[in-house]
Design a protein around this motif. Structure first.
Motif, PDB file in Angstrom:
ATOM      1  N   LEU A  97      12.265  12.690   5.328  1.00  0.00           N
ATOM      2  CA  LEU A  97      12.679  11.322   5.001  1.00  0.00           C
ATOM      3  C   LEU A  97      11.741  10.698   3.970  1.00  0.00           C
ATOM      4  O   LEU A  97      12.184   9.944   3.094  1.00  0.00           O
ATOM      5  N   GLY A  98      10.450  11.012   4.061  1.00  0.00           N
ATOM      6  CA  GLY A  98       9.514  10.519   3.052  1.00  0.00           C
ATOM      7  C   GLY A  98       9.819  11.080   1.679  1.00  0.00           C
ATOM      8  O   GLY A  98       9.643  10.400   0.657  1.00  0.00           O
ATOM      9  N   THR A  99      10.296  12.305   1.627  1.00  0.00           N
ATOM     10  CA  THR A  99      10.684  12.928   0.362  1.00  0.00           C
ATOM     11  C   THR A  99      11.934  12.270  -0.211  1.00  0.00           C
ATOM     12  O   THR A  99      12.036  12.019  -1.416  1.00  0.00           O
ATOM     13  N   LEU A 100      12.897  11.959   0.645  1.00  0.00           N
ATOM     14  CA  LEU A 100      14.175  11.410   0.188  1.00  0.00           C
ATOM     15  C   LEU A 100      14.072   9.982  -0.331  1.00  0.00           C
ATOM     16  O   LEU A 100      15.027   9.480  -0.944  1.00  0.00           O
ATOM     17  N   LEU A 101      12.940   9.319  -0.121  1.00  0.00           N
ATOM     18  CA  LEU A 101      12.754   7.993  -0.705  1.00  0.00           C
ATOM     19  C   LEU A 101      12.857   8.047  -2.225  1.00  0.00           C
ATOM     20  O   LEU A 101      13.377   7.119  -2.858  1.00  0.00           O
ATOM     21  N   VAL A 102      12.351   9.118  -2.819  1.00  0.00           N
ATOM     22  CA  VAL A 102      12.319   9.211  -4.277  1.00  0.00           C
ATOM     23  C   VAL A 102      13.727   9.322  -4.876  1.00  0.00           C
ATOM     24  O   VAL A 102      14.080   8.547  -5.768  1.00  0.00           O
ATOM     25  N   ILE A 145      11.852   3.903   9.168  1.00  0.00           N
ATOM     26  CA  ILE A 145      12.286   2.561   8.797  1.00  0.00           C
ATOM     27  C   ILE A 145      12.311   2.416   7.278  1.00  0.00           C
ATOM     28  O   ILE A 145      13.239   1.817   6.706  1.00  0.00           O
ATOM     29  N   ALA A 146      11.297   2.938   6.587  1.00  0.00           N
ATOM     30  CA  ALA A 146      11.283   2.871   5.125  1.00  0.00           C
ATOM     31  C   ALA A 146      12.504   3.574   4.538  1.00  0.00           C
ATOM     32  O   ALA A 146      13.145   3.068   3.600  1.00  0.00           O
ATOM     33  N   PHE A 147      12.847   4.745   5.082  1.00  0.00           N
ATOM     34  CA  PHE A 147      14.012   5.482   4.598  1.00  0.00           C
ATOM     35  C   PHE A 147      15.298   4.700   4.848  1.00  0.00           C
ATOM     36  O   PHE A 147      16.132   4.541   3.944  1.00  0.00           O
ATOM     37  N   PHE A 148      15.494   4.211   6.070  1.00  0.00           N
ATOM     38  CA  PHE A 148      16.728   3.486   6.378  1.00  0.00           C
ATOM     39  C   PHE A 148      16.807   2.168   5.594  1.00  0.00           C
ATOM     40  O   PHE A 148      17.899   1.702   5.270  1.00  0.00           O
ATOM     41  N   THR A 149      15.656   1.589   5.277  1.00  0.00           N
ATOM     42  CA  THR A 149      15.640   0.392   4.435  1.00  0.00           C
ATOM     43  C   THR A 149      16.178   0.709   3.051  1.00  0.00           C
ATOM     44  O   THR A 149      16.985  -0.043   2.486  1.00  0.00           O
ATOM     45  N   MET A 150      15.748   1.830   2.480  1.00  0.00           N
ATOM     46  CA  MET A 150      16.235   2.236   1.164  1.00  0.00           C
ATOM     47  C   MET A 150      17.721   2.572   1.201  1.00  0.00           C
ATOM     48  O   MET A 150      18.471   2.228   0.270  1.00  0.00           O
ATOM     49  N   GLY A 176      21.904   0.609  12.160  1.00  0.00           N
ATOM     50  CA  GLY A 176      21.934   1.145  13.518  1.00  0.00           C
ATOM     51  C   GLY A 176      20.826   2.143  13.773  1.00  0.00           C
ATOM     52  O   GLY A 176      20.106   2.046  14.783  1.00  0.00           O
ATOM     53  N   PHE A 177      20.644   3.100  12.862  1.00  0.00           N
ATOM     54  CA  PHE A 177      19.582   4.084  13.037  1.00  0.00           C
ATOM     55  C   PHE A 177      18.203   3.429  12.938  1.00  0.00           C
ATOM     56  O   PHE A 177      17.273   3.794  13.656  1.00  0.00           O
ATOM     57  N   GLY A 178      18.077   2.440  12.012  1.00  0.00           N
ATOM     58  CA  GLY A 178      16.808   1.726  11.915  1.00  0.00           C
ATOM     59  C   GLY A 178      16.482   0.979  13.193  1.00  0.00           C
ATOM     60  O   GLY A 178      15.342   0.972  13.654  1.00  0.00           O
ATOM     61  N   MET A 179      17.500   0.347  13.782  1.00  0.00           N
ATOM     62  CA  MET A 179      17.293  -0.383  15.035  1.00  0.00           C
ATOM     63  C   MET A 179      16.901   0.551  16.176  1.00  0.00           C
ATOM     64  O   MET A 179      16.185   0.146  17.096  1.00  0.00           O
ATOM     65  N   THR A 180      17.350   1.796  16.143  1.00  0.00           N
ATOM     66  CA  THR A 180      16.980   2.741  17.198  1.00  0.00           C
ATOM     67  C   THR A 180      15.646   3.422  16.907  1.00  0.00           C
ATOM     68  O   THR A 180      15.141   4.156  17.750  1.00  0.00           O
ATOM     69  N   ALA A 181      15.093   3.177  15.708  1.00  0.00           N
ATOM     70  CA  ALA A 181      13.817   3.795  15.355  1.00  0.00           C
ATOM     71  C   ALA A 181      12.635   2.910  15.740  1.00  0.00           C
ATOM     72  O   ALA A 181      11.677   3.375  16.357  1.00  0.00           O
TER      73      ALA A 181
END
Length: 562
Positions: A97-102, A145-150, A176-181
């Motif tokens: 997920l940290g990679t997919l931010l880019v 959370i950073a990933f789901f925010t993006m 939804g996924f962010g809320m469950t994280a």
């Protein structure tokens, strides 16, 4: 000749926008996945991995706000089932997920909210930021959370651009996924929602014709995901009734207790330690956006106009009004209406849209997002380093505002600092004296593990025993007896233990027939120890650490003397 032409073609492709973006993406992959288990699990990582392992092997999980949402545990348990349970495997999903931010920066560029220079520099900062890299290799919820925010940001941009239901569903899934994280996802939703209301009210965006349908379906996706995860896939439906209330009560009490407290400027200090180029460029970006020289110039022009003849004054004022109109066009006179009429117009998706400068509007949003995030986390009582991610993400977009060629060159050169800090905090194989680690388990434990491996029976006579349950799980757990406190010497001798582990604050002076050694259990940057030498620490990074230590008693083999 052909080789020269080929080399020139390769060079041209690599230095193109797409080529540079691809190179940054490849660097992102390398920084996240290389030697992913170089460090032992952090205290929290070990707990998260242990709960995931129990979920996999015993099928037991119930939501507890102390340990955040269920998403991490179910995903990690699933990966353990596929690839085996280990430190490296446990960190794979955060690294992904940290990679997919880019690559998620690219669709923002495609919609015109970033230009090519802004996109390249934003991707570079995301790729090499010490905090982004460190916490992408860290089994905690914040990179999720950073990933789901993006994902939410991109989905909303595309929804109002394309007005298709599929983007509303993606946005609902991201929420939804962010809320469950983790429980701080509502902060993101509120910030985004507040700015969206501003855009709609000022006629910068228009609600699609079928926005009610899309909102309802998106909300159903959000609620469905939360219901499935928080109820443990139906095993604990009672959590749906009171889980949200327990979460509010828990984090309110944590805020008041300030268990891990710090001053309001705590995160500014972390930015100064690790993200100086981004912080400085973001400050410059805000100043450029506000355009203080332009404001001063217009103010002086108005003052000068007030002392001139009416004709000259009117001309100056007209010029100022023309400049302001270029930024925001006033709605047509025929469209001026009362609050109810305006609300009816908004809800029906009618009314004329104002032309906007997309890059400037995106910068306005990023500044709003950044400032509110800085304020919220400055206020909250819990001060932990991973929360910097939710402030750093918008700051990166502010930092790339008005990215001229000169500014881009400066940004790339300044990234050397980020890279050096990343290599230091991420890949140093020994204990590092950095606030970023926040009670990291010490590399000294590897020696303790070797002693445990060589023993047949081990007494753990202390409640400071994490991460032992994670590293000695399954069949390996049988050799450890956890007492969670110092026990009598009679218990030790009667148990015939090869190894006895205690905390140095509550231990035995000696144990007959045993040799005592002290090892660091975990450690942290000690502000109290370094507050009088902060400049020296900043440049040399040789400050003093706080730590908790274990005392390990090894039984002397028969026939030898201690």
């Amino acid at each position: 000749m052909k080789a020269a032409v080929f080399a020139a073609g390769v060079r041209e492709r690599l230095l193109s926008f797409e080529g540079l973006f691809l190179l940054i993406f490849l660097a992102t992959i390398a920084l996240r996945f290389y030697s992913l288990d170089v460090k032992l699990f952090h205290h929290d990582e070990a707990i998260h991995a242990w709960f995931s392992y129990r979920l996999l092997t015993e099928g037991t999980y119930t939501y507890d706000p102390m340990y955040h949402g269920p998403f991490l545990y179910y995903v990690t348990a699933g990966i353990f089932s596929l690839l085996g349970d280990s430190d490296l495997v446990g960190r794979l999903f955060p690294a992904l997920l940290g990679t997919l931010l880019v690559p998620l920066v690219y669709p923002i560029y495609r919609l015109g909210y970033l230009d090519k220079k802004q996109t390249i520099v934003a991707a570079l900062f995301l790729a090499v930021s010490p905090n982004m890299v460190y916490f992408s290799r860290f089994l905690r919820n914040d990179i999720f959370i950073a990933f789901f925010t993006m994902v939410l940001l991109v989905a909303l941009l595309y929804y109002f651009e394309r007005q298709k239901m599929q983007y509303a569903l993606i946005a609902g899934a991201a929420i939804g996924f962010g809320m469950t994280a983790k429980e701080n996802m509502p902060i993101i939703v509120l910030i985004f929602g507040a700015y969206l209301l501003y855009l709609i009210w000022t006629r910068k965006v228009r609600l699609p014709r079928r926005w009610i349908r899309d909102l309802v379906l998106g909300a159903l996706v959000t609620i469905g995901i939360m219901a499935v995860f928080y109820s443990s896939f139906g095993a604990h439906p009672e959590v749906l009734m009171d889980g949200w209330l327990r979460a509010i009560e828990h984090w309110t009490s944590m805020h008041q207790a300030q268990r891990l407290g710090g001053p309001p400027y705590f995160y500014i200090l972390l930015f100064l330690l690790y993200e100086v180029p981004i912080l400085i460029l973001a400050a410059i970006g805000v100043l450029q956006f506000v355009d203080i020289p332009g404001i001063i110039s217009r103010w002086k022009g108005r003052r000068a106009g007030s002392t001139e003849s009416p004709g000259e004054g009117e001309e100056t004022e007209a010029e100022a009004e023309t400049e302001e109109a270029q930024e925001i066009e006033a709605p047509p006179v025929g469209r001026r209406s009362g609050f109810k009429d305006r609300l009816r117009e908004i809800l029906s998706g009618s009314g004329e849209l104002l032309p906007i400068d997309r890059q400037k509007e995106f910068a306005r949003f990023a500044i709003f997002w950044m400032l509110l995030s800085l304020a919220v986390y400055a206020y909250l009582g819990e001060k932990v380093p991973w929360l910097i991610l939710h402030q750093l993400l918008p700051m990166i977009f502010v930092a790339v505002y008005l990215m001229t060629t000169k500014k881009a060159v400066i940004a790339v050169m300044a990234s050397v600092f980020l890279i050096v800090m990343t290599l230091h905090v991420v890949y140093t194989p020994t204990d590092i004296n950095e606030p970023i680690v926040q009670v990291q388990n010490s590399e000294d434990l590897r020696e303790v593990f070797a002693k445990i491996d060589a023993a047949d029976k081990v007494a753990v006579a202390t409640d400071s025993y994490w991460p032992l349950p994670w590293y000695y799980r399954g069949d390996r757990a049988s050799k450890l007896a956890y007492y969670s406190e110092k026990v009598s010497e009679a218990t030790i001798y009667g148990g015939n233990f090869d190894l006895v582990i205690t905390h140095d604050a509550d231990t035995y002076p000696t144990l007959e027939g045993y040799v005592k050694e002290t090892y660091r259990l975990n450690y942290w940057f000690s502000y109290e120890e370094n507050k009088n030498r902060l400049p020296e620490y900043y440049f040399l990074r040789d400050g003093k650490m706080g730590s908790r230590n274990l005392e390990v008693f090894s039984r002397v083999p028969t026939g030898t003397t201690a």
